[in-house]
Scaffold this motif. Sequence first.
Motif, PDB file in Angstrom:
ATOM      1  N   ASP A 119       0.825  -1.205   0.000  1.00  0.00           N
ATOM      2  CA  ASP A 119       0.000   0.000   0.000  1.00  0.00           C
ATOM      3  C   ASP A 119       0.864   1.262   0.000  1.00  0.00           C
ATOM      4  O   ASP A 119       0.588   2.220  -0.731  1.00  0.00           O
ATOM      5  CB  ASP A 119      -0.927  -0.004   1.220  1.00  0.00           C
ATOM      6  N   GLU A 139       2.423   1.541  -3.563  1.00  0.00           N
ATOM      7  CA  GLU A 139       1.442   1.851  -4.615  1.00  0.00           C
ATOM      8  C   GLU A 139       0.822   3.232  -4.463  1.00  0.00           C
ATOM      9  O   GLU A 139       0.481   3.870  -5.464  1.00  0.00           O
ATOM     10  CB  GLU A 139       0.336   0.799  -4.630  1.00  0.00           C
ATOM     11  N   HIS A 140       0.687   3.720  -3.235  1.00  0.00           N
ATOM     12  CA  HIS A 140       0.031   5.005  -3.014  1.00  0.00           C
ATOM     13  C   HIS A 140       0.986   6.079  -2.503  1.00  0.00           C
ATOM     14  O   HIS A 140       0.545   7.145  -2.066  1.00  0.00           O
ATOM     15  CB  HIS A 140      -1.136   4.829  -2.046  1.00  0.00           C
ATOM     16  N   ARG A 198       2.751   6.480   0.168  1.00  0.00           N
ATOM     17  CA  ARG A 198       2.447   6.927   1.535  1.00  0.00           C
ATOM     18  C   ARG A 198       3.741   7.055   2.338  1.00  0.00           C
ATOM     19  O   ARG A 198       4.611   6.208   2.280  1.00  0.00           O
ATOM     20  CB  ARG A 198       1.513   5.939   2.216  1.00  0.00           C
TER      21      ARG A 198
END
Length: 96
Positions: free
Chosen positions: A42, A45-46, A48
């Motif tokens: 996550d 992919e994002h 963060r």
Amino acid sequence: MGVSCIFPGFIRDAGIFADSGAKLPPGAGTRSPEDVARAVVDAIEHNRGEVDVASLAQRGGAVIAGLAPDVAASVVRKLGGVGIAEQMEETLRDKR
């Protein structure tokens, strides 16, 4: 692309905490290695910067520790935090 920090908390079935065999007080909660893997994916992919994986109880404890560190330290002691740390230290001594 930046750098991401993953905050795992206590992870069962793999890693230092699992290797120690230490037992947490009821309700403290652990997460799985798969939870950490999903958080890493996550984060990538994002894009963060920070991803908390720790259990809700651990995240709540961290918030309280930030606001009232003396209270949090007292609660950790009452819940056996010193014994858990000592057990982990003794069990993992050979891994240093």
